[in-house]
Enzyme design. Sequence first.
Site, PDB file in Angstrom:
ATOM      1  N   HIS A   1       9.203   2.411   9.633  1.00 53.78           N
ATOM      2  CA  HIS A   1       7.961   2.316   8.876  1.00 53.78           C
ATOM      3  C   HIS A   1       6.793   2.910   9.661  1.00 53.78           C
ATOM      4  O   HIS A   1       6.402   2.382  10.701  1.00 53.78           O
ATOM      5  CB  HIS A   1       7.689   0.848   8.559  1.00 53.78           C
ATOM      6  CG  HIS A   1       6.528   0.614   7.672  1.00 53.78           C
ATOM      7  ND1 HIS A   1       5.494  -0.240   8.001  1.00 53.78           N
ATOM      8  CD2 HIS A   1       6.226   1.110   6.446  1.00 53.78           C
ATOM      9  CE1 HIS A   1       4.607  -0.267   7.026  1.00 53.78           C
ATOM     10  NE2 HIS A   1       5.029   0.541   6.064  1.00 53.78           N
TER      11      HIS A   1
ATOM     12  N   GLU B   1       9.603   6.868   7.798  1.00 53.71           N
ATOM     13  CA  GLU B   1       8.716   6.725   6.642  1.00 53.71           C
ATOM     14  C   GLU B   1       7.301   7.022   7.094  1.00 53.71           C
ATOM     15  O   GLU B   1       6.883   6.604   8.188  1.00 53.71           O
ATOM     16  CB  GLU B   1       8.812   5.297   6.096  1.00 53.71           C
ATOM     17  CG  GLU B   1       8.026   5.053   4.805  1.00 53.71           C
ATOM     18  CD  GLU B   1       6.592   4.617   5.039  1.00 53.71           C
ATOM     19  OE1 GLU B   1       5.804   4.596   4.074  1.00 53.71           O
ATOM     20  OE2 GLU B   1       6.223   4.289   6.206  1.00 53.71           O
TER      21      GLU B   1
ATOM     22  N   HIS C   1      -2.243   6.290   6.652  1.00 58.27           N
ATOM     23  CA  HIS C   1      -1.955   5.315   5.608  1.00 58.27           C
ATOM     24  C   HIS C   1      -3.177   4.935   4.789  1.00 58.27           C
ATOM     25  O   HIS C   1      -3.171   5.035   3.564  1.00 58.27           O
ATOM     26  CB  HIS C   1      -1.336   4.046   6.220  1.00 58.27           C
ATOM     27  CG  HIS C   1      -1.073   2.968   5.220  1.00 58.27           C
ATOM     28  ND1 HIS C   1      -2.014   2.000   4.898  1.00 58.27           N
ATOM     29  CD2 HIS C   1       0.009   2.711   4.444  1.00 58.27           C
ATOM     30  CE1 HIS C   1      -1.519   1.209   3.983  1.00 58.27           C
ATOM     31  NE2 HIS C   1      -0.286   1.601   3.691  1.00 58.27           N
TER      32      HIS C   1
ATOM     33  N   GLU D   1       5.676   9.122   1.599  1.00 54.19           N
ATOM     34  CA  GLU D   1       4.911   8.497   0.523  1.00 54.19           C
ATOM     35  C   GLU D   1       3.594   9.227   0.300  1.00 54.19           C
ATOM     36  O   GLU D   1       2.800   9.395   1.230  1.00 54.19           O
ATOM     37  CB  GLU D   1       4.614   7.032   0.833  1.00 54.19           C
ATOM     38  CG  GLU D   1       3.788   6.371  -0.261  1.00 54.19           C
ATOM     39  CD  GLU D   1       3.329   4.968   0.068  1.00 54.19           C
ATOM     40  OE1 GLU D   1       2.438   4.452  -0.649  1.00 54.19           O
ATOM     41  OE2 GLU D   1       3.836   4.378   1.050  1.00 54.19           O
TER      42      GLU D   1
END
Length: 253
Positions: free
Chosen positions: A7, A34, A49, A110
């Site tokens: 992550h 990720e 993020h 993402e």
Amino acid sequence: MTVVIAHRGNSAVAPQNTLAAFEAAWRAGADMIELDVQLTADGAVVVIHDDDLDATTDGTGRVGDHTLEQVRELDAGSWFSPAFVGTRVPTFDEVVQLLLTRPGTDLLCELKGEWTVEQARKVTGPIVEAGLEERVIVQSFWPGTVAALREAAPQLRRGLLLLEAPEDVVDRCQELGVMTCNPHGMLLVQHPDLLGRLHEAGLQVMVWTLDETAHWAAAVAVGVDAIITNRPDRLAGWLAARQTDSATAPAGV
């Protein structure tokens, strides 16, 4: 074997979403990294993020209100440790180059928020040009962004992230043509039938974000395909130990 997904990289030992964290994830034996991407004011794709710069850099304000040059001037490591002073916010192109030199670790990317098809091509284009189609999955919480990714590069594997579990989730996944549906870990507890429904529809399930041994054991027991974790080093070791114990157990045990 359950896939280990780091992550934001190995974010327990290096500042999240930086090349240092991605390198650490690769060295820890993570199957996938990720990460999160956003667009700068001048349309560059950067790896970060939060919508704001404040949490993980020495800058302030929204990422989308700053140019690439301004974002690249920021320190993205000193908040984590003095050892990482001067670490920069990576560009997505830098991540693509890292993948090319780090075999054995794939990418789960993402896209944060709503992206148009043209914007999505800023992510899919470098992946395709580098010949990394088989090593990358692109995903988003936003169905519109997943649809944009499908139009931008239909050959890429796609995923839908879930914070909630609507009754029509399988239909949504099929409409978007995703190959994986990735729920928050609590959703598997709150909706015991969710994993089975997704698997019956031919979808993989990559659960997030689990960092405790008890949670890993529960996820493996119900048959998730992958675990997204902030501790990929520990998870990889825990899974390897389980496999060794299983292989050496006496027959009938």
